[in-house]
Design a protein around this motif. Sequence first.
Motif, PDB file in Angstrom:
ATOM      1  N   LYS A 121       0.703  -1.087   0.183  1.00 42.70           N
ATOM      2  CA  LYS A 121       0.059   0.138  -0.195  1.00 42.70           C
ATOM      3  C   LYS A 121       0.873   1.537   0.009  1.00 42.70           C
ATOM      4  N   ALA A 122       0.721   2.669  -1.049  1.00 45.54           N
ATOM      5  CA  ALA A 122       1.003   3.276  -0.988  1.00 45.54           C
ATOM      6  C   ALA A 122       0.370   4.603  -1.047  1.00 45.54           C
ATOM      7  N   VAL A 123       1.111   6.038  -0.354  1.00 45.02           N
ATOM      8  CA  VAL A 123       0.484   7.031  -0.945  1.00 45.02           C
ATOM      9  C   VAL A 123       0.982   6.989  -2.402  1.00 45.02           C
ATOM     10  N   ILE A 124       0.277   7.897  -3.135  1.00 43.86           N
ATOM     11  CA  ILE A 124       0.730   8.743  -4.527  1.00 43.86           C
ATOM     12  C   ILE A 124      -0.103  10.088  -4.836  1.00 43.86           C
ATOM     13  N   ILE A 125       1.084   9.979  -5.250  1.00 47.41           N
ATOM     14  CA  ILE A 125       0.496  11.938  -4.792  1.00 47.41           C
ATOM     15  C   ILE A 125       1.503  12.557  -6.575  1.00 47.41           C
ATOM     16  N   THR A 126       0.612  13.048  -7.446  1.00 46.69           N
ATOM     17  CA  THR A 126       0.479  13.461  -9.001  1.00 46.69           C
ATOM     18  C   THR A 126       1.107  15.220  -8.996  1.00 46.69           C
ATOM     19  N   ALA A 127       1.982  15.341  -8.714  1.00 40.55           N
ATOM     20  CA  ALA A 127       2.330  16.714  -9.281  1.00 40.55           C
ATOM     21  C   ALA A 127       1.662  17.633 -10.625  1.00 40.55           C
ATOM     22  N   LYS A 128       1.085  19.131  -9.982  1.00 45.46           N
ATOM     23  CA  LYS A 128       1.194  19.604 -11.807  1.00 45.46           C
ATOM     24  C   LYS A 128       2.136  19.550 -12.791  1.00 45.46           C
ATOM     25  N   ASN A 131       4.519  14.402 -13.352  1.00 41.11           N
ATOM     26  CA  ASN A 131       5.387  13.337 -12.124  1.00 41.11           C
ATOM     27  C   ASN A 131       4.835  12.413 -10.788  1.00 41.11           C
ATOM     28  N   GLU A 132       5.040  11.733 -10.881  1.00 38.91           N
ATOM     29  CA  GLU A 132       4.126  10.875  -9.103  1.00 38.91           C
ATOM     30  C   GLU A 132       5.009  10.373  -8.335  1.00 38.91           C
ATOM     31  N   TYR A 133       4.358  10.607  -7.782  1.00 37.20           N
ATOM     32  CA  TYR A 133       5.474   9.966  -6.373  1.00 37.20           C
ATOM     33  C   TYR A 133       4.746   8.993  -4.966  1.00 37.20           C
ATOM     34  N   ALA A 134       5.442   8.037  -4.999  1.00 41.84           N
ATOM     35  CA  ALA A 134       4.803   7.200  -4.042  1.00 41.84           C
ATOM     36  C   ALA A 134       5.416   6.785  -3.094  1.00 41.84           C
ATOM     37  N   PHE A 135       4.731   6.294  -1.462  1.00 43.77           N
ATOM     38  CA  PHE A 135       5.582   6.679  -0.571  1.00 43.77           C
ATOM     39  C   PHE A 135       5.192   5.398   0.193  1.00 43.77           C
ATOM     40  N   THR A 136       5.616   4.868   0.519  1.00 44.37           N
ATOM     41  CA  THR A 136       4.835   3.148   1.396  1.00 44.37           C
ATOM     42  C   THR A 136       6.449   3.568   2.517  1.00 44.37           C
ATOM     43  N   SER A 137       5.548   3.091   4.048  1.00 40.13           N
ATOM     44  CA  SER A 137       5.895   2.785   4.913  1.00 40.13           C
ATOM     45  C   SER A 137       6.911   1.910   5.223  1.00 40.13           C
ATOM     46  N   GLN A 138       8.052   2.279   6.276  1.00 40.64           N
ATOM     47  CA  GLN A 138       9.237   0.907   6.088  1.00 40.64           C
ATOM     48  C   GLN A 138       9.335   0.752   7.136  1.00 40.64           C
ATOM     49  N   MET A 139       8.187   1.332   8.285  1.00 39.92           N
ATOM     50  CA  MET A 139       7.936   0.760  10.007  1.00 39.92           C
ATOM     51  C   MET A 139       6.657   0.499  10.186  1.00 39.92           C
ATOM     52  N   GLY A 140       5.998  -0.096  10.668  1.00 42.77           N
ATOM     53  CA  GLY A 140       4.229   0.350  11.578  1.00 42.77           C
ATOM     54  C   GLY A 140       3.666  -0.349  10.482  1.00 42.77           C
ATOM     55  N   PRO A 141       1.897   0.076  10.723  1.00 47.07           N
ATOM     56  CA  PRO A 141       1.047  -0.755  10.153  1.00 47.07           C
ATOM     57  C   PRO A 141       1.207  -0.043   8.567  1.00 47.07           C
ATOM     58  N   LEU A 142       1.161  -0.491   7.868  1.00 45.23           N
ATOM     59  CA  LEU A 142       1.022   0.037   6.401  1.00 45.23           C
ATOM     60  C   LEU A 142       0.085   0.587   6.003  1.00 45.23           C
ATOM     61  N   SER A 143      -1.329   0.629   6.486  1.00 44.16           N
ATOM     62  CA  SER A 143      -2.900   0.865   6.517  1.00 44.16           C
ATOM     63  C   SER A 143      -2.559   2.534   7.160  1.00 44.16           C
TER      64      SER A 143
END
Length: 157
Positions: A121-128, A131-143
């Motif tokens: 699971k990731a947070v996906i940010i689309t810039a104006k 470009n798309e940037y996706a962030f996935t956690s490396q610690m703790g519950p992903l949701s």
Amino acid sequence: MFCSNCGTKLDDGVKFCSGCGTPIGGAAPNAPSAPQRMEAPQNVNEEILAKNKVGMCKNNSFTGSAGTGMVTNKRVVFKKISMAKLLVLGPWALLTEGNLDLDLPYSEIQDVRIGKIKLTKAVIITAKDGNEYAFTSQMGPLSDFSQEWYNHIKKYL
């Protein structure tokens, strides 16, 4: 007595000139005041809303970038862990912050959503700029991480 503005002869004790309406002797004019415009308070201080050890992908290609991701009330920031630091410190490098790799103000964000990068699971940010940037956690519950970041960013868009 005469009006200092237009020269009209005035009676004693008047507060306004009968010719031009100028206040006499420091009296305030009775003209209706312009409505006061209320402005939204501008918070000039940057406040950290959420911070986590994350992996970042750009444009759906996994870069393997590991570091610290931060959501503030003004921007999304990613501080990358350098490869040299990773080789020297090993997994302990994730406890340190590195070079600023992404600094995206909210004004440059077009869209934000929760999605997946491979099976994560990731947070996906689309810039104006596209470009798309996706962030996935490396610690703790992903949701929890995804939902928390998503909520913070959406609140400020």
